[in-house]
Design a protein around this motif. Sequence first.
Motif, PDB file in Angstrom:
ATOM      1  N   UNK A 328      38.009 -17.950  66.859  1.00  0.00           N
ATOM      2  CA  UNK A 328      37.598 -17.883  65.533  1.00  0.00           C
ATOM      3  C   UNK A 328      36.483 -16.998  65.213  1.00  0.00           C
ATOM      4  N   UNK A 329      36.565 -15.743  66.048  1.00  0.00           N
ATOM      5  CA  UNK A 329      35.239 -14.759  65.813  1.00  0.00           C
ATOM      6  C   UNK A 329      35.580 -14.129  64.637  1.00  0.00           C
ATOM      7  N   UNK A 330      36.652 -13.507  64.263  1.00  0.00           N
ATOM      8  CA  UNK A 330      36.866 -12.684  62.851  1.00  0.00           C
ATOM      9  C   UNK A 330      36.578 -13.408  61.930  1.00  0.00           C
ATOM     10  N   UNK A 331      37.184 -14.778  61.610  1.00  0.00           N
ATOM     11  CA  UNK A 331      36.762 -15.689  60.620  1.00  0.00           C
ATOM     12  C   UNK A 331      35.498 -15.821  60.700  1.00  0.00           C
ATOM     13  N   UNK A 332      34.699 -16.168  61.748  1.00  0.00           N
ATOM     14  CA  UNK A 332      33.342 -16.661  61.651  1.00  0.00           C
ATOM     15  C   UNK A 332      32.625 -15.217  61.243  1.00  0.00           C
ATOM     16  N   UNK A 333      32.986 -14.246  61.681  1.00  0.00           N
ATOM     17  CA  UNK A 333      32.104 -13.118  61.356  1.00  0.00           C
ATOM     18  C   UNK A 333      32.131 -12.789  59.622  1.00  0.00           C
ATOM     19  N   UNK A 334      33.382 -13.065  59.168  1.00  0.00           N
ATOM     20  CA  UNK A 334      33.492 -12.975  57.713  1.00  0.00           C
ATOM     21  C   UNK A 334      32.818 -14.012  56.779  1.00  0.00           C
ATOM     22  N   UNK A 335      32.841 -15.322  57.479  1.00  0.00           N
ATOM     23  CA  UNK A 335      32.247 -16.311  57.019  1.00  0.00           C
ATOM     24  C   UNK A 335      30.581 -16.170  56.897  1.00  0.00           C
ATOM     25  N   UNK A 336      30.020 -15.562  58.182  1.00  0.00           N
ATOM     26  CA  UNK A 336      28.613 -15.651  57.742  1.00  0.00           C
ATOM     27  C   UNK A 336      28.215 -14.130  57.266  1.00  0.00           C
ATOM     28  N   UNK A 337      28.818 -13.255  57.521  1.00  0.00           N
ATOM     29  CA  UNK A 337      28.363 -11.924  57.760  1.00  0.00           C
ATOM     30  C   UNK A 337      27.992 -11.229  58.829  1.00  0.00           C
ATOM     31  N   UNK A 338      28.170  -9.900  59.348  1.00  0.00           N
ATOM     32  CA  UNK A 338      28.005  -9.426  60.718  1.00  0.00           C
ATOM     33  C   UNK A 338      26.478  -9.959  61.168  1.00  0.00           C
TER      34      UNK A 338
END
Length: 383
Positions: A328-338
């Motif tokens: 879920x890394x890509x989703x989490x990165x977009x969810x939080x911001x980098x």
Amino acid sequence: MDDIERAQQLAFDAILRNALAVERNNRGLVADMNDVVGNAGRTLGMELLDRLDNLTTGELRTLSRYRSGQRVDRLPTRVQGVVKFLDEWAASLGTTIMSTWQDGAIEFTQAESDFIVDLMKETLVDAPTATISAAVVYKQAMETPALGIFIEDALKEVGSETKARVISRIREGVTQGETTDQIVRALRGTKSMNYSDGVLKTTRNNLQTIVRTGRTHLANTAYDETYLALGVEQVVFVATIDGRTTLRCSDLDSDVFDVGSNYPRPPLHYGCRSVIAPYFGGRIAGNRPYVKAFQPIRTIPKDKRPDGMVGQVRASTSMSEFLKRSDNAAFAREYFGPTRYKLFQEGKISIGQMIRADGTKYTIAELRQRHAKDFREVFGDAA
């Protein structure tokens, strides 16, 4: 699976399915409110166009200088007619909004309470019984603020707030030399945009927010009171696993609280979709759905949904655990911001440490100041 785990799984599944049903019900009520505003807009457009057309340039100027609270009987007769019409129009809008909200509200409250009672019967042997008065629960919910507002008071104010915006836009139109047609279009909106681009758009948006928040407040009040009456000892906070869930709800997801204690009750923000489910102890078995998207899944065509966008994870998986999974890394990165994502993924800060006491997000600069050591460890001296 032991009996407790099975009961927990059944309860959890039922709560999530019911949350979807409540959301569909809410969409129906929002549509009804949109119809109310649409009908009011048609009345406003037809009546106001005629009244403004009949005003002289001087009378229009007098109308543009009218302030709420000013003595109406000192205005020119035709200007008085416009002001009185707007007063009556706003009062009618407010009355219709309240009747639309209240129509079925007690039945909705009763249905949500009955759902919990039936759920307990299905999940527990020798489940306790209780009779809940929907009218009493509804009254309690309306007398208890949600996000600092009283729902019925907020609904009652929609009419007067809309009138203030309408009068303000009339003033603007007159002082800018607009025609009466232009003023009315600015108020009601344009036909080509299905009347969604005028001043009344704000009324629709405000109503949607109040209605959805109010229904969440009503449902969770019914749950809370029913759990208390049934002798349920603990509840678990259940957020929705998708990109629209706030950091605050994500942080609380899967947390367990004692019934009757002062725990965080949904709604925690406008449009909150979180619910409280009964908790019987131990691990939560079964599965729960997720959506790796940042808009309602119903708005995304099926052929535009990549593999893995929609699925299920174990019900015991919290939002925080879901966001830590490598798949879920890509989703989490977009969810939080980098930046937040990297700190979270490396275990330097939790979701709870990203938010202020009021639930809003700390800025990156504020996080860097609060967690300077963690920033240096993750990003080096450049942090």
